[in-house]
Design an enzyme around this catalytic site. Structure first.
Site, PDB file in Angstrom:
ATOM      1  CB  CYS A 138      46.507  48.748  85.623  1.00 15.15           C
ATOM      2  SG  CYS A 138      48.241  49.095  85.797  1.00 15.15           S
TER       3      CYS A 138
ATOM      4  NE  ARG B 259      43.276  43.556  84.165  1.00 16.76           N
ATOM      5  CZ  ARG B 259      43.291  43.682  82.850  1.00 16.76           C
ATOM      6  NH1 ARG B 259      42.489  42.962  82.121  1.00 16.76           N
ATOM      7  NH2 ARG B 259      44.084  44.516  82.262  1.00 16.76           N
TER       8      ARG B 259
ATOM      9  CD1 TRP C 168      51.982  45.422  87.124  1.00 18.27           C
ATOM     10  CD2 TRP C 168      51.343  43.998  88.715  1.00 18.27           C
ATOM     11  NE1 TRP C 168      52.945  44.447  87.244  1.00 18.27           N
ATOM     12  CE2 TRP C 168      52.586  43.567  88.201  1.00 18.27           C
ATOM     13  CE3 TRP C 168      50.743  43.245  89.735  1.00 18.27           C
ATOM     14  CZ2 TRP C 168      53.238  42.424  88.665  1.00 18.27           C
ATOM     15  CZ3 TRP C 168      51.400  42.111  90.188  1.00 18.27           C
ATOM     16  CH2 TRP C 168      52.624  41.707  89.662  1.00 18.27           C
TER      17      TRP C 168
ATOM     18  CG  ASN D  73      45.334  49.550  82.247  1.00 17.66           C
ATOM     19  OD1 ASN D  73      45.369  50.109  83.335  1.00 17.66           O
ATOM     20  ND2 ASN D  73      44.471  48.604  81.934  1.00 17.66           N
ATOM     21  N   GLY D  74      49.464  50.587  80.823  1.00 19.75           N
ATOM     22  CA  GLY D  74      50.545  50.597  79.838  1.00 19.75           C
ATOM     23  C   GLY D  74      51.748  51.345  80.377  1.00 19.75           C
TER      24      GLY D  74
ATOM     25  CD  GLU E 176      61.178  27.307  82.891  1.00 16.73           C
ATOM     26  OE1 GLU E 176      61.833  26.996  83.904  1.00 16.73           O
ATOM     27  OE2 GLU E 176      60.046  27.823  82.960  1.00 16.73           O
TER      28      GLU E 176
ATOM     29  CE  LYS F 125      56.684  26.338  83.609  1.00 11.61           C
ATOM     30  NZ  LYS F 125      57.683  27.158  84.145  1.00 11.61           N
TER      31      LYS F 125
ATOM     32  CD  GLU G 286      56.068  24.552  87.183  1.00 13.01           C
ATOM     33  OE1 GLU G 286      56.125  24.936  88.364  1.00 13.01           O
ATOM     34  OE2 GLU G 286      56.462  25.256  86.234  1.00 13.01           O
TER      35      GLU G 286
ATOM     36  CG  HIS H 121      78.930  10.107  82.644  1.00 11.15           C
ATOM     37  ND1 HIS H 121      80.119   9.408  82.645  1.00 11.15           N
ATOM     38  CD2 HIS H 121      79.076  11.094  81.730  1.00 11.15           C
ATOM     39  CE1 HIS H 121      80.957   9.965  81.787  1.00 11.15           C
ATOM     40  NE2 HIS H 121      80.341  10.995  81.201  1.00 11.15           N
TER      41      HIS H 121
ATOM     42  CE  LYS I  47      53.048  33.452  89.239  1.00  9.46           C
ATOM     43  NZ  LYS I  47      53.641  32.686  88.129  1.00  9.46           N
TER      44      LYS I  47
END
Ligand code: G6P
Length: 608
Positions: free
Chosen positions: A2, A27, A75, A101-102, A481, A485, A488, A504, A603
């Site tokens: 936030c 943000r 947020w 915030n938090g 992964e 990364k 992409e 194989h 996204k």
């Protein structure tokens, strides 16, 4: 997370608050609000949606006159995005306004206590507890009330607070959530991030943990939690606005990688109670946990890769059969969901079309769905039977890093809970796993601080055509992964293989100089992996190995070795992924790619 802005001074506060909040829009947020004291009363306007809605509602701040106030972009964490859950929050009498915030981890306990004392809550947030708690401790001395509240709160917070009784003062305090303050001409300003204040000042004070600030239009005093005055030095900010948004980092992706230690801690710490794992939001009794016969994990992209790791951890630790499927496959394959199957849908955005469709398909077949989701109030969060949130905060870079890391943590927590309830691990084993979990944030930080070494290595490979990632077991899941990364964001062709599959087919692609990244974190598979490394190396590959501290044998087989700190065999993914994220990042930077917004990617994929 936030955004916070606060102002006290000679000018009208509301336009400054709105302007500051607009600089924090990047943000990510779902609602916004401001509260301003007009000399008689604290007036407040809050609205779900974009800041534009709030600007229109307040006629650009004109409907909220006054020279002291606080503002917030939210947020959502506790409670859906809505007008009432938006900040600021007031005490019942409307004499104290708070933005936060938090996460207040013990808010339920505090809420119970305050409800018992007659306090009435209007929102579902953890923040409202702070407003009422301040009221409870307030005896005419704001500083005292704040320090008392600090002693009672567990978790993280950055707070901006105004008291009706002190119309020329603004208070700020923080713990594990950033906050800065600065002096402007005829006023003082607070913000959760530098971009919000750059228009007014370039000299700011970074508030440290458990420090409190009392601001007036022309003064600024700092205190510790014992109400003792302390001295602080200001810092001159040289960054331009663009760099300031990224907190001085070159890209959001790098910033978000650096946010991983905190995001990981935020995700596990509310769920560790003493020596036990308590996942209240799981909504399952021990009996129901014992009755689960199979877990079906469904997701897309990196969330699917997190699910792959989850399979190894849940099967290995809790001994429950786990199937992992891509949501786009699952939804059309007439899946068999027998009684006793728990479906787990993993999604950062909570809006991925295929994952949502998979959730609905599971419901249509009578299965119970647990969501592991980052965005509170998103479609998957709303439609799942139960939601375990990852507390990564908003992620801006298209390539996920911190949300993925938090998904892993959520899956470890789930595995620990299921293992304990189903009698697969003892109390002492659980304690050891909890200790290992608690060490991950520092270990991740250590690996991140090794970035120069990886950057140097990556610079040699910016011209690579193909890169292969190999691993076995959990290391295969990490490889998937790591490979994603790299490809992409750098547009270099890369593939991940279960190392045993090399023979194989893939091995025919190995040429002189082909880069192969081998992940070896599973001790019982070292020997098998070293054989694979030797196989590709004798065919000309250059081998980068990522392995555990103490694995000296690999030094003889690989060309370059990166060591990860010690943890148990189930949690290695959280550490091994860090050098791989950095590797992909620095190759993309070296190639001059648009790291945060790679071509053709979005996204959140809300269409099929
Ligand atoms: C996109 C993103 C990925 C993400 C995937 C699934 O492809 O670029 O980073 O892993 O969607 O998204 P979700 O929001 O469901 O986790």
């Amino acid at each position: 997370m936030c955004g916070i802005v606060g102002y006290v001074g000679e000018k009208q506060a509301a336009p400054i608050l709105l302007d500051g909040l607009s600089k924090l829009e990047y943000r990510g947020y779902d609602s916004a609000g401001i509260a301003v004291f007009d000399g008689e009363k604290i007036n407040m306007t809050k609205a779900k949606g974009r800041l534009k809605v709030l600007e229109e509602l307040t006629h650009d701040g004109a409907t909220l006159p006054g020279v002291v106030g606080v503002g917030h972009t939210r947020w959502a964490t506790h409670g859906e995005p809505s007008d009432v859950n938006a900040h600021p929050h007031l005490n019942q009498k409307g004499t104290i306004a708070v933005v936060h915030n938090g996460i207040i981890e013990n808010y339920l306990k505090l809420k119970k206590k305050l409800t018992g004392k007659g306090y009435k809550f209007v929102s579902d947030t953890d923040t409202e507890v702070i407003a009422h708690l301040l009221d409870y401790y307030y005896d005419g001395n704001p500083l005292r009330a704040i320090t008392k509240v600090m002693h009672r709160m567990e978790g993280s917070y950055a707070l901006g607070i105004i008291f009706k009784d002190y119309p020329d003062e603004l208070y700020a305090v923080r713990k594990d959530s950033p906050l800065i303050v600065g002096n402007t001409e005829g006023g003082s300003i607070i913000a959760s991030d530098v971009p919000a204040v750059l228009k007014y000042t370039r000299d700011v004070y970074f508030i440290e943990n458990e420090e409190i600030v009392r601001m007036k239009k022309d003064s600024m005093e700092f205190f510790n939690v014992d109400e003792e005055a302390i001295e602080k030095e200001s810092t001159h900010i040289e960054w331009d606005v663009d760099a300031a948004e990224k907190g001085g980092y070159e890209h959001f992706m790098l910033k978000e990688m650096y946010e991983q230690p905190k995001a990981i801690e935020d995700t596990f710490s509310p769920r560790i109670k003493g020596k036990d794992i308590v996942i209240e939001e799981l909504g399952m009794s021990d009996e129901e946990i014992r009755a689960v016969k199979k877990i079906m994990i469904v997701a897309c992209g990196s969330a699917y890769h997190a699910g792959m790791t989850g399979k190894y951890v849940l099967e290995g630790m809790a001994r429950i059969p786990v199937e992992v499927d891509l949501a786009s496959e699952f939804r059309y394959r007439d899946p068999i969901l027998e009684e006793g199957t728990l479906v787990v849908v993993i999604s950062q955005s909570g809006e991925t079309a295929d994952s949502l469709a998979a959730l609905r398909e599971s419901h249509a077949r009578g299965a119970k769905v647990l969501g592991i989701v980052n965005v509170v109030g998103s479609s998957i969060a709303r439609e799942a039977d139960n939601v375990m949130y990852t507390w990564a905060g908003p992620e801006i870079a298209v390539a996920t890093t911190k949300a993925y890391s938090c998904q892993l943590i959520a899956l470890y927590l789930l595995a620990l809970k299921f293992s304990k309830v189903r009698g697969q691990i003892s109390d002492s084993e659980l304690s050891q796993y909890i200790e290992d979990l608690k060490r991950i944030p520092d270990q991740v930080e250590l690996l991140l601080n090794n970035k120069n070494k990886i950057q140097k290595f990556a610079n040699r490979y910016v011209a690579a055509r193909d890169v292969f990632f190999i691993g076995r077991g959990i290391d295969y899941a990490i490889s998937l992964e790591g490979s994603l990364k790299l490809k992409e964001i750098s547009y270099i062709h890369s593939e991940a293989y279960a190392a045993g599959e090399l023979k194989h087919g893939t091995i025919s692609l190995i040429e002189e100089g082909t880069l192969v990244t081998a992940v070896l974190t599973q001790e019982d598979l070292y020997k098998k992996m070293i054989s694979n490394v030797v196989e590709v190396r004798t065919r000309g590959a250059f081998v980068l190995a990522v392995t555990n501290e103490g694995n000296d044998e690999i030094k003889r087989a690989a060309d370059y070795v990166i060591y990860i700190p010690e943890t148990n065999r189930f949690f290695t993914n959280s550490l091994a992924i860090i050098p791989l994220q950095l590797f992909g990042y620095y190759i993309a930077v070296g190639k001059g790619c648009d790291v945060d917004k790679p071509r053709n990617l979005a996204k959140s994929v809300t269409v099929e």
